[in-house]
Design an enzyme around this catalytic site. Structure first.
Site, PDB file in Angstrom:
ATOM      1  N   GLU A 278      41.178 -29.160 -22.494  1.00 59.04           N
ATOM      2  CA  GLU A 278      39.858 -28.912 -21.884  1.00 59.04           C
ATOM      3  C   GLU A 278      39.027 -30.184 -21.893  1.00 59.04           C
ATOM      4  OE1 GLU A 278      39.139 -26.113 -20.199  1.00 59.04           O
ATOM      5  OE2 GLU A 278      41.158 -25.550 -20.784  1.00 59.04           O
ATOM      6  N   TRP A 281      39.965 -32.220 -19.085  1.00 61.53           N
ATOM      7  CA  TRP A 281      39.384 -31.807 -17.789  1.00 61.53           C
ATOM      8  C   TRP A 281      38.038 -32.497 -17.585  1.00 61.53           C
ATOM      9  CZ3 TRP A 281      41.287 -29.879 -13.522  1.00 61.53           C
ATOM     10  CH2 TRP A 281      42.455 -29.120 -13.557  1.00 61.53           C
ATOM     11  N   TRP A 309      31.546 -21.398   6.962  1.00 60.69           N
ATOM     12  CA  TRP A 309      30.713 -20.780   5.921  1.00 60.69           C
ATOM     13  C   TRP A 309      29.641 -19.917   6.572  1.00 60.69           C
ATOM     14  CZ3 TRP A 309      33.204 -21.320   1.640  1.00 60.69           C
ATOM     15  CH2 TRP A 309      33.827 -22.516   1.298  1.00 60.69           C
ATOM     16  N   ASN A 344      33.327 -20.210 -19.380  1.00 61.24           N
ATOM     17  CA  ASN A 344      34.132 -20.851 -18.331  1.00 61.24           C
ATOM     18  C   ASN A 344      34.880 -19.851 -17.449  1.00 61.24           C
ATOM     19  OD1 ASN A 344      35.474 -23.147 -17.008  1.00 61.24           O
ATOM     20  ND2 ASN A 344      37.301 -22.352 -18.024  1.00 61.24           N
ATOM     21  N   TRP A 362      30.279 -23.700  -1.048  1.00 62.35           N
ATOM     22  CA  TRP A 362      30.296 -24.038  -2.471  1.00 62.35           C
ATOM     23  C   TRP A 362      29.087 -24.883  -2.864  1.00 62.35           C
ATOM     24  CZ3 TRP A 362      30.667 -29.284  -3.626  1.00 62.35           C
ATOM     25  CH2 TRP A 362      31.212 -30.127  -2.658  1.00 62.35           C
ATOM     26  N   TRP A 385      33.481 -26.878  -8.814  1.00 58.76           N
ATOM     27  CA  TRP A 385      33.201 -26.103  -7.593  1.00 58.76           C
ATOM     28  C   TRP A 385      34.251 -26.379  -6.531  1.00 58.76           C
ATOM     29  CZ3 TRP A 385      30.548 -21.898  -6.435  1.00 58.76           C
ATOM     30  CH2 TRP A 385      29.585 -21.460  -7.362  1.00 58.76           C
TER      31      TRP A 385
HETATM   32  C1  LIG Z   1      32.063 -23.543 -11.047  1.00 55.26           C
HETATM   33  C2  LIG Z   1      32.074 -24.289 -12.362  1.00 55.26           C
HETATM   34  C3  LIG Z   1      31.067 -25.202 -12.657  1.00 55.26           C
HETATM   35  C4  LIG Z   1      31.088 -25.923 -13.860  1.00 55.26           C
HETATM   36  N1  LIG Z   1      30.066 -26.811 -14.119  1.00 55.26           N
HETATM   37  C5  LIG Z   1      30.092 -27.531 -15.271  1.00 55.26           C
HETATM   38  C6  LIG Z   1      29.059 -28.456 -15.569  1.00 55.26           C
HETATM   39  O1  LIG Z   1      28.124 -28.677 -14.772  1.00 55.26           O
HETATM   40  N2  LIG Z   1      29.116 -29.132 -16.759  1.00 55.26           N
HETATM   41  C7  LIG Z   1      30.146 -28.942 -17.641  1.00 55.26           C
HETATM   42  O2  LIG Z   1      30.138 -29.581 -18.702  1.00 55.26           O
HETATM   43  N3  LIG Z   1      31.149 -28.102 -17.370  1.00 55.26           N
HETATM   44  C8  LIG Z   1      31.164 -27.383 -16.226  1.00 55.26           C
HETATM   45  N4  LIG Z   1      32.186 -26.495 -15.974  1.00 55.26           N
HETATM   46  C9  LIG Z   1      33.360 -26.494 -16.860  1.00 55.26           C
HETATM   47  C10 LIG Z   1      33.364 -25.481 -18.018  1.00 55.26           C
HETATM   48  O3  LIG Z   1      33.032 -24.201 -17.557  1.00 55.26           O
HETATM   49  C11 LIG Z   1      32.418 -25.859 -19.165  1.00 55.26           C
HETATM   50  O4  LIG Z   1      32.614 -27.198 -19.540  1.00 55.26           O
HETATM   51  C12 LIG Z   1      32.675 -24.965 -20.381  1.00 55.26           C
HETATM   52  O5  LIG Z   1      32.494 -23.624 -20.054  1.00 55.26           O
HETATM   53  C13 LIG Z   1      31.760 -25.363 -21.500  1.00 55.26           C
HETATM   54  O6  LIG Z   1      31.879 -24.471 -22.581  1.00 55.26           O
HETATM   55  P1  LIG Z   1      32.381 -24.972 -23.983  1.00 55.26           P
HETATM   56  O7  LIG Z   1      31.633 -26.180 -24.404  1.00 55.26           O
HETATM   57  O8  LIG Z   1      32.332 -23.819 -24.914  1.00 55.26           O
HETATM   58  O9  LIG Z   1      33.891 -25.365 -23.668  1.00 55.26           O
HETATM   59  P2  LIG Z   1      35.162 -25.555 -24.610  1.00 55.26           P
HETATM   60  O10 LIG Z   1      36.197 -24.594 -24.164  1.00 55.26           O
HETATM   61  O11 LIG Z   1      34.795 -25.520 -26.039  1.00 55.26           O
HETATM   62  O12 LIG Z   1      35.691 -27.001 -24.193  1.00 55.26           O
HETATM   63  C14 LIG Z   1      35.303 -28.208 -24.877  1.00 55.26           C
HETATM   64  C15 LIG Z   1      34.649 -29.181 -23.908  1.00 55.26           C
HETATM   65  O13 LIG Z   1      35.562 -29.572 -22.882  1.00 55.26           O
HETATM   66  C16 LIG Z   1      34.861 -29.754 -21.653  1.00 55.26           C
HETATM   67  N5  LIG Z   1      35.409 -28.819 -20.658  1.00 55.26           N
HETATM   68  C17 LIG Z   1      35.956 -27.603 -20.892  1.00 55.26           C
HETATM   69  N6  LIG Z   1      36.413 -27.056 -19.742  1.00 55.26           N
HETATM   70  C18 LIG Z   1      36.127 -27.947 -18.762  1.00 55.26           C
HETATM   71  C19 LIG Z   1      36.346 -27.966 -17.344  1.00 55.26           C
HETATM   72  N7  LIG Z   1      36.985 -26.968 -16.716  1.00 55.26           N
HETATM   73  N8  LIG Z   1      35.918 -29.023 -16.649  1.00 55.26           N
HETATM   74  C20 LIG Z   1      35.297 -30.059 -17.247  1.00 55.26           C
HETATM   75  N9  LIG Z   1      35.068 -30.097 -18.590  1.00 55.26           N
HETATM   76  C21 LIG Z   1      35.478 -29.063 -19.333  1.00 55.26           C
HETATM   77  C22 LIG Z   1      33.395 -29.469 -21.911  1.00 55.26           C
HETATM   78  O14 LIG Z   1      32.731 -30.676 -22.156  1.00 55.26           O
HETATM   79  C23 LIG Z   1      33.461 -28.606 -23.168  1.00 55.26           C
HETATM   80  O15 LIG Z   1      32.290 -28.675 -23.947  1.00 55.26           O
HETATM   81  C24 LIG Z   1      32.159 -25.740 -14.781  1.00 55.26           C
HETATM   82  C25 LIG Z   1      33.166 -24.816 -14.470  1.00 55.26           C
HETATM   83  C26 LIG Z   1      33.126 -24.098 -13.284  1.00 55.26           C
HETATM   84  C27 LIG Z   1      34.234 -23.119 -12.991  1.00 55.26           C
END
Ligand SMILES: Cc1cc2nc3c(=O)[nH]c(=O)nc-3n(C[C@H](O)[C@H](O)[C@H](O)COP(=O)(O)OP(=O)(O)OC[C@H]3O[C@@H](n4cnc5c(N)ncnc54)[C@H](O)[C@@H]3O)c2cc1C
Length: 481
Positions: A278, A281, A309, A344, A362, A385
């Site tokens: 993650e 990502w 759209w 997420n 989107w 997105w």
């Molecule tokens: C439509 C959409 C929009 C999103 N917009 C953002 C946003 O603006 N900012 C953002 O930080 N994340 C975004 N995410 C990614 C993800 O949903 C969040 O990072 C995550 O939910 C954060 O929760 P957590 O810290 O508990 O994640 P954890 O599961 O604990 O993951 C640890 C860290 O990894 C990073 N991470 C995890 N998943 C992703 C991912 N898919 N993409 C990028 N980084 C990730 C984050 O920094 C997160 O804090 C988006 C996802 C979607 C589907």
């Protein structure tokens, strides 16, 4: 006695003292330090921090100011045109060098590039450091020397490259700049809402700043991390780290987070692997933005520019408010509004519903998330997105459309998440809570649910919405091979 020319540390999205390479380099210069933060208010820029981001920023700057103060330095706050304010500070202090974090955002890259040129003519060096990400974007290349566009080989290359060492701890004292510099009082920036005050729940839930980030990490490693691989998709309980706003604002270094997780799982294993994945990502999103500066505005796959759209203000408003009549979507959109954060899995379901079942662009979803997410991040938001919409680099295929009822039943099987954020459905039994319109009248009556009155009917027929999306996709010009 004359004061030695200082080094400026320009903080942006790296609001911490621990493992902060820009601060470390400024200190190594042996010069007095001037710590600054500039709020850009001059450019009519689409991606200035949204409402939730501004709320967070205030808490984060206050915390950083306290930490600097306790070590003998202060944080100078300025607002205006970013480059002009930095130049002004250089003139006022006679600074000899500037240290800042490397930006991936195109607008900030442009500001830094412009400043570097102007400053070079005055003999002042501007140094960028890797304060925000694990890997510098040029470091990871395909075998042909190109940029990765697919996550899995990117992640493999990242693991092979390994992390930079060492982590650099927060200094106990800092050589502050002796002269007093004019700066704004943070309160005058009015970053927090007053009327209406939508941040009540956020205040109770979050602690912006490095101490809050460290506490969040410790709690995560003790509680959720030991089951992360399986549980991270379950939105109904605290199954993920919730570190994203802290990471976005750079209050904790990603290297610290990465290493702390490694230490908590000395033998490796699936939980560590998933968590590191993650984090990668996050790296991949920043990498994509670096290589594709138009990522927030333009589909990476050109054929998606022809997507027909729809415009539908009523459906968009229902989605934003969490009144679509689809419980898992509504729970997610209300969590977003109340907490400034959404799980997420639900972000993916809610985003898919918007771009597929509702066939709305989107970019309107991206803009709403930008305004309401505390972790709103130009790279992660745009890349995610585009991933959901099918137009991204390594995107989910457009024809794979999440069914929100099945997703709800799978990841929120006992309806705990829906009950928490959509209380008007709380008394419905588990088997219908994700599709109340399928419940017999007697069951609805017993739960006090009147469709169309206490809870909306679905804004779209899911089967029709799906068929419409597939037809639109099928009509797109085929991608050139
Ligand atoms: C439509 C959409 C929009 C999103 N917009 C953002 C946003 O603006 N900012 C953002 O930080 N994340 C975004 N995410 C990614 C993800 O949903 C969040 O990072 C995550 O939910 C954060 O929760 P957590 O810290 O508990 O994640 P954890 O599961 O604990 O993951 C640890 C860290 O990894 C990073 N991470 C995890 N998943 C992703 C991912 N898919 N993409 C990028 N980084 C990730 C984050 O920094 C997160 O804090 C988006 C996802 C979607 C589907």
């Amino acid at each position: 006695m004359t004061t030695r020319a200082p080094a400026l540390v320009w903080f942006f999205q790296d609001l911490r003292l621990d493992d902060q390479p820009a601060l470390a380099a400024a200190l190594a210069s042996g010069r007095p330090l001037v710590a600054i933060f500039v709020l850009d208010t001059a450019s009519p820029w689409e991606w200035a921090p949204g409402g939730a981001g501004r709320w967070w920023l205030e808490g984060s700057l206050a915390a950083l100011g306290r930490e600097l103060g306790a070590r003998g330095a202060s944080l100078v706050l300025r607002r205006g045109a970013m480059a002009r304010e930095i130049l002004r500070l250089v003139e006022e202090t006679g600074a000899a060098e500037i240290h800042c974090g490397r930006a991936v955002e195109p607008w900030l890259r442009a500001v830094i590039g412009e400043l570097r040129q102007v400053l070079a003519r005055r003999g002042v060096a501007l140094h960028e450091h890797e304060t925000r990400f694990l890997f510098a974007p040029e470091r990871l290349r395909t075998q042909n020397g190109g940029a990765f566009s697919v996550f899995t080989p990117f992640a493999r290359a990242a693991l092979v490259a390994g992390l930079d060492e060492p982590v650099w701890p927060a200094p106990a004292t800092l050589p502050g700049f002796p002269a007093t510099l004019a700066g704004d009082d943070l309160a005058t920036w009015r970053l927090r809402p007053t009327h209406p005050d939508w941040a009540a729940e956020m205040r109770a839930l979050w602690a912006p700043g490095a101490a809050g980030a460290a506490a969040r990490l410790t709690r995560f490693l003790a509680d959720a991390f030991p089951a992360y691989d399986r549980a991270r998709d379950v939105p109904g309980h605290a199954s993920t780290s919730m570190l994203s706003p802290h990471l976005h604002w750079g209050e904790i270094s990603p290297r610290r987070v990465w290493q702390a997780a490694s230490r908590a799982a000395p033998g490796g294993g699936k939980h560590l692997h998933s968590f590191h994945n993650e984090m990668l990502w996050r790296e991949f999103s920043a990498y994509l933005l670096w290589h594709h500066p138009r990522l927030p505005e333009q589909p990476l796959r050109g054929e998606f520019a022809a997507m027909p759209w729809r415009r539908d203000e009523a459906a968009l408003t229902a989605w934003r408010r969490g009144e679509t009549g689809i419980p898992i979507i509504d729970a997610g959109m209300r969590q977003l509004w109340r907490w400034g954060w959404m799980h997420n899995r639900v972000r993916m379901i809610a985003a898919s519903f918007l771009v597929k079942h509702l066939l709305l662009p989107w970019r309107v979803g991206e803009a709403w998330f930008w305004d309401t997410l505390l972790d709103a991040d130009l790279a992660a938001n745009a890349a995610s997105w585009q991933w959901v919409a099918g137009s991204g680099a390594d995107a989910a295929p457009y024809f794979r459309i999440f069914n929100p009822i099945l997703q709800g039943r799978k990841f929120d099987p006992n309806g705990a998440y829906v009950r928490r954020f959509v209380p008007e459905l709380a008394a419905l039994p588990d088997d219908v809570i994700h599709a109340p319109w399928t419940a017999p009248r007697l069951v609805l009556d017993a739960a006090g649910v009147v469709l169309g009155r206490t809870y909306p009917r679905p804004v779209v027929d899911l089967a029709l919405g799906r068929a419409r999306a597939l037809a639109a996709f099928a009509a797109l010009p085929r991608r050139a091979a």
